[in-house]
Design a protein around this motif. Structure first.
Motif, PDB file in Angstrom:
ATOM      1  N   ILE A 121      18.206  -1.088 -10.625  1.00  0.00           N
ATOM      2  CA  ILE A 121      16.941  -0.818  -9.950  1.00  0.00           C
ATOM      3  C   ILE A 121      17.154  -1.011  -8.452  1.00  0.00           C
ATOM      4  O   ILE A 121      17.473  -2.108  -8.002  1.00  0.00           O
ATOM      5  CB  ILE A 121      15.829  -1.751 -10.474  1.00  0.00           C
ATOM      6  N   VAL A 122      16.977   0.068  -7.683  1.00  0.00           N
ATOM      7  CA  VAL A 122      17.216   0.000  -6.239  1.00  0.00           C
ATOM      8  C   VAL A 122      15.934  -0.057  -5.423  1.00  0.00           C
ATOM      9  O   VAL A 122      15.973  -0.315  -4.222  1.00  0.00           O
ATOM     10  CB  VAL A 122      18.100   1.172  -5.752  1.00  0.00           C
ATOM     11  N   GLY A 123      14.789   0.174  -6.074  1.00  0.00           N
ATOM     12  CA  GLY A 123      13.520   0.117  -5.363  1.00  0.00           C
ATOM     13  C   GLY A 123      12.353   0.098  -6.318  1.00  0.00           C
ATOM     14  O   GLY A 123      12.431   0.649  -7.419  1.00  0.00           O
ATOM     15  N   CYS A 124      11.268  -0.571  -5.892  1.00  0.00           N
ATOM     16  CA  CYS A 124      10.031  -0.648  -6.669  1.00  0.00           C
ATOM     17  C   CYS A 124       8.867  -0.463  -5.707  1.00  0.00           C
ATOM     18  O   CYS A 124       8.831  -1.095  -4.647  1.00  0.00           O
ATOM     19  CB  CYS A 124       9.912  -2.009  -7.353  1.00  0.00           C
ATOM     20  N   ARG A 125       7.922   0.380  -6.089  1.00  0.00           N
ATOM     21  CA  ARG A 125       6.803   0.686  -5.200  1.00  0.00           C
ATOM     22  C   ARG A 125       5.510   0.849  -5.995  1.00  0.00           C
ATOM     23  O   ARG A 125       5.489   1.515  -7.023  1.00  0.00           O
ATOM     24  CB  ARG A 125       7.099   1.975  -4.424  1.00  0.00           C
ATOM     25  N   VAL A 126       4.446   0.241  -5.491  1.00  0.00           N
ATOM     26  CA  VAL A 126       3.100   0.494  -6.005  1.00  0.00           C
ATOM     27  C   VAL A 126       2.501   1.556  -5.097  1.00  0.00           C
ATOM     28  O   VAL A 126       2.400   1.363  -3.881  1.00  0.00           O
ATOM     29  CB  VAL A 126       2.219  -0.777  -5.975  1.00  0.00           C
ATOM     30  N   ASP A 127       2.128   2.685  -5.688  1.00  0.00           N
ATOM     31  CA  ASP A 127       1.568   3.790  -4.914  1.00  0.00           C
ATOM     32  C   ASP A 127       0.719   4.629  -5.856  1.00  0.00           C
ATOM     33  O   ASP A 127       1.242   5.207  -6.805  1.00  0.00           O
ATOM     34  CB  ASP A 127       2.692   4.629  -4.308  1.00  0.00           C
ATOM     35  N   GLU A 128      -0.579   4.664  -5.617  1.00  0.00           N
ATOM     36  CA  GLU A 128      -1.482   5.404  -6.500  1.00  0.00           C
ATOM     37  C   GLU A 128      -1.155   6.889  -6.578  1.00  0.00           C
ATOM     38  O   GLU A 128      -1.497   7.546  -7.548  1.00  0.00           O
ATOM     39  CB  GLU A 128      -2.934   5.220  -6.060  1.00  0.00           C
TER      40      GLU A 128
ATOM     41  N   LYS B 278      14.596  -7.809 -13.863  1.00  0.00           N
ATOM     42  CA  LYS B 278      14.546  -8.388 -12.523  1.00  0.00           C
ATOM     43  C   LYS B 278      14.665  -7.316 -11.440  1.00  0.00           C
ATOM     44  O   LYS B 278      15.358  -6.325 -11.611  1.00  0.00           O
ATOM     45  CB  LYS B 278      15.661  -9.402 -12.365  1.00  0.00           C
ATOM     46  N   PHE B 279      13.988  -7.573 -10.337  1.00  0.00           N
ATOM     47  CA  PHE B 279      14.108  -6.768  -9.124  1.00  0.00           C
ATOM     48  C   PHE B 279      13.744  -7.692  -7.974  1.00  0.00           C
ATOM     49  O   PHE B 279      12.887  -8.561  -8.108  1.00  0.00           O
ATOM     50  CB  PHE B 279      13.215  -5.509  -9.177  1.00  0.00           C
ATOM     51  N   PRO B 280      14.386  -7.540  -6.822  1.00  0.00           N
ATOM     52  CA  PRO B 280      14.188  -8.505  -5.739  1.00  0.00           C
ATOM     53  C   PRO B 280      12.991  -8.242  -4.839  1.00  0.00           C
ATOM     54  O   PRO B 280      12.513  -9.146  -4.162  1.00  0.00           O
ATOM     55  CB  PRO B 280      15.485  -8.392  -4.933  1.00  0.00           C
ATOM     56  N   GLU B 281      12.507  -6.992  -4.828  1.00  0.00           N
ATOM     57  CA  GLU B 281      11.527  -6.610  -3.812  1.00  0.00           C
ATOM     58  C   GLU B 281      10.537  -5.602  -4.391  1.00  0.00           C
ATOM     59  O   GLU B 281      10.889  -4.785  -5.234  1.00  0.00           O
ATOM     60  CB  GLU B 281      12.297  -5.977  -2.651  1.00  0.00           C
ATOM     61  N   LEU B 282       9.299  -5.681  -3.916  1.00  0.00           N
ATOM     62  CA  LEU B 282       8.258  -4.729  -4.294  1.00  0.00           C
ATOM     63  C   LEU B 282       7.574  -4.249  -3.031  1.00  0.00           C
ATOM     64  O   LEU B 282       7.163  -5.054  -2.199  1.00  0.00           O
ATOM     65  CB  LEU B 282       7.240  -5.389  -5.231  1.00  0.00           C
ATOM     66  N   ILE B 283       7.453  -2.929  -2.901  1.00  0.00           N
ATOM     67  CA  ILE B 283       6.822  -2.326  -1.736  1.00  0.00           C
ATOM     68  C   ILE B 283       5.419  -1.872  -2.134  1.00  0.00           C
ATOM     69  O   ILE B 283       5.252  -1.168  -3.132  1.00  0.00           O
ATOM     70  CB  ILE B 283       7.625  -1.099  -1.245  1.00  0.00           C
TER      71      ILE B 283
ATOM     72  N   TYR C 182       7.868 -15.123  -9.345  1.00  0.00           N
ATOM     73  CA  TYR C 182       9.168 -14.788  -9.944  1.00  0.00           C
ATOM     74  C   TYR C 182      10.273 -14.691  -8.884  1.00  0.00           C
ATOM     75  O   TYR C 182      11.404 -14.367  -9.212  1.00  0.00           O
ATOM     76  CB  TYR C 182       9.084 -13.466 -10.708  1.00  0.00           C
ATOM     77  N   GLY C 183       9.925 -14.907  -7.628  1.00  0.00           N
ATOM     78  CA  GLY C 183      10.911 -14.828  -6.561  1.00  0.00           C
ATOM     79  C   GLY C 183      11.040 -13.455  -5.929  1.00  0.00           C
ATOM     80  O   GLY C 183      11.950 -13.209  -5.140  1.00  0.00           O
ATOM     81  N   VAL C 184      10.126 -12.565  -6.264  1.00  0.00           N
ATOM     82  CA  VAL C 184      10.140 -11.210  -5.710  1.00  0.00           C
ATOM     83  C   VAL C 184       9.447 -11.230  -4.352  1.00  0.00           C
ATOM     84  O   VAL C 184       8.369 -11.795  -4.202  1.00  0.00           O
ATOM     85  CB  VAL C 184       9.420 -10.223  -6.661  1.00  0.00           C
ATOM     86  N   THR C 185      10.069 -10.626  -3.355  1.00  0.00           N
ATOM     87  CA  THR C 185       9.469 -10.466  -2.040  1.00  0.00           C
ATOM     88  C   THR C 185       8.608  -9.213  -2.066  1.00  0.00           C
ATOM     89  O   THR C 185       9.063  -8.153  -2.499  1.00  0.00           O
ATOM     90  CB  THR C 185      10.561 -10.323  -0.962  1.00  0.00           C
ATOM     91  N   ILE C 186       7.359  -9.334  -1.616  1.00  0.00           N
ATOM     92  CA  ILE C 186       6.451  -8.189  -1.593  1.00  0.00           C
ATOM     93  C   ILE C 186       6.111  -7.866  -0.151  1.00  0.00           C
ATOM     94  O   ILE C 186       5.774  -8.759   0.634  1.00  0.00           O
ATOM     95  CB  ILE C 186       5.155  -8.481  -2.375  1.00  0.00           C
ATOM     96  N   GLY C 187       6.210  -6.581   0.174  1.00  0.00           N
ATOM     97  CA  GLY C 187       5.880  -6.149   1.515  1.00  0.00           C
ATOM     98  C   GLY C 187       5.077  -4.864   1.510  1.00  0.00           C
ATOM     99  O   GLY C 187       5.079  -4.116   0.537  1.00  0.00           O
ATOM    100  N   LEU C 188       4.370  -4.643   2.600  1.00  0.00           N
ATOM    101  CA  LEU C 188       3.617  -3.416   2.790  1.00  0.00           C
ATOM    102  C   LEU C 188       4.421  -2.536   3.732  1.00  0.00           C
ATOM    103  O   LEU C 188       4.829  -2.978   4.812  1.00  0.00           O
ATOM    104  CB  LEU C 188       2.255  -3.709   3.417  1.00  0.00           C
TER     105      LEU C 188
ATOM    106  N   GLU D 281       5.711  -5.410   6.425  1.00  0.00           N
ATOM    107  CA  GLU D 281       4.764  -6.507   6.605  1.00  0.00           C
ATOM    108  C   GLU D 281       4.737  -7.346   5.337  1.00  0.00           C
ATOM    109  O   GLU D 281       4.565  -6.814   4.245  1.00  0.00           O
ATOM    110  CB  GLU D 281       3.367  -5.962   6.902  1.00  0.00           C
ATOM    111  N   ASN D 282       4.896  -8.652   5.477  1.00  0.00           N
ATOM    112  CA  ASN D 282       4.969  -9.547   4.345  1.00  0.00           C
ATOM    113  C   ASN D 282       3.602  -9.718   3.699  1.00  0.00           C
ATOM    114  O   ASN D 282       2.648 -10.123   4.349  1.00  0.00           O
ATOM    115  CB  ASN D 282       5.543 -10.899   4.778  1.00  0.00           C
ATOM    116  N   TYR D 283       3.528  -9.450   2.417  1.00  0.00           N
ATOM    117  CA  TYR D 283       2.282  -9.570   1.660  1.00  0.00           C
ATOM    118  C   TYR D 283       1.696 -10.967   1.764  1.00  0.00           C
ATOM    119  O   TYR D 283       0.481 -11.131   1.951  1.00  0.00           O
ATOM    120  CB  TYR D 283       2.537  -9.201   0.183  1.00  0.00           C
ATOM    121  N   LYS D 284       2.522 -11.981   1.666  1.00  0.00           N
ATOM    122  CA  LYS D 284       2.035 -13.368   1.665  1.00  0.00           C
ATOM    123  C   LYS D 284       1.290 -13.708   2.959  1.00  0.00           C
ATOM    124  O   LYS D 284       0.377 -14.518   2.959  1.00  0.00           O
ATOM    125  CB  LYS D 284       3.179 -14.357   1.456  1.00  0.00           C
ATOM    126  N   GLU D 285       1.665 -13.082   4.050  1.00  0.00           N
ATOM    127  CA  GLU D 285       1.017 -13.341   5.331  1.00  0.00           C
ATOM    128  C   GLU D 285      -0.298 -12.581   5.458  1.00  0.00           C
ATOM    129  O   GLU D 285      -1.131 -12.919   6.307  1.00  0.00           O
ATOM    130  CB  GLU D 285       1.952 -12.960   6.477  1.00  0.00           C
TER     131      GLU D 285
END
Length: 158
Positions: A4-11, A99-104, A137-143, A152-156
């Motif tokens: 898995i090289v990328g994960c994205r939430v996009d309607e 597992k995947f490290p990042e979610l956009i 789960y340790g996944v970094t989420i960004g916009l 942009e970091n989701y947590k912020e």
């Protein structure tokens, strides 16, 4: 396990930014759309097939089939870019051991009960809980709308 090289939430699932910008940046060989409603809609599936770039394979799957295929390593070393309309599917992948490290976070439209995180990205309380659980789960989420845009970091922003 699959590559898995990328994960994205996009309607919008597959559209110009995904079909060209993200697949090229990630050097994706397969776009995997996971959505339990889309798999039942022939018009949606046809539109996704037309929008998929010719250099990528396309899988349109239920969450159950996606988990089974990813855990069985069905796709070998193919570079997989996963796109879902909702964050809940990514949480379900993690709960199943994928597992995947990042979610956009891309385009998520505003609804009455949603809070704007930034232009074009709105989340409601349920989605916020799902995203927070994904972070656990340790996944970094960004916009990030396009690969050229600033991350942009989701947590912020939550």
């Amino acid at each position: 396990m699959s590559n898995i090289v990328g994960c994205r939430v996009d309607e919008r699932l597959i559209h110009g930014q995904v079909a060209t910008g993200w697949t090229n940046k990630l050097k994706s060989q397969r776009i995997m759309v996971i959505d339990n409603k889309v798999i039942k809609n022939d018009i949606d599936k046809m539109a996704l097939k037309m929008a998929c770039p010719p250099n990528c394979k396309l899988s349109i799957l239920s969450i159950e089939t996606a988990v089974k295929n990813l855990l069985s390593d069905k796709y070998g070393e193919e570079r997989i870019f996963i796109v879902c309309k909702e964050p809940k599917y990514f949480l379900e992948l993690l709960e199943a051991g994928i597992k995947f490290p990042e979610l956009i976070l891309g385009n998520i439209s505003g609804k009455d009960d949603s809070k704007m995180l930034r232009r074009s990205v709105y989340v409601n309380d349920k989605q916020r809980l799902e995203l927070d659980s994904i972070c656990d789960y340790g996944v970094t989420i960004g916009l990030q709308m396009t690969p050229a845009d600033t991350w942009e970091n989701y947590k912020e922003l939550r």
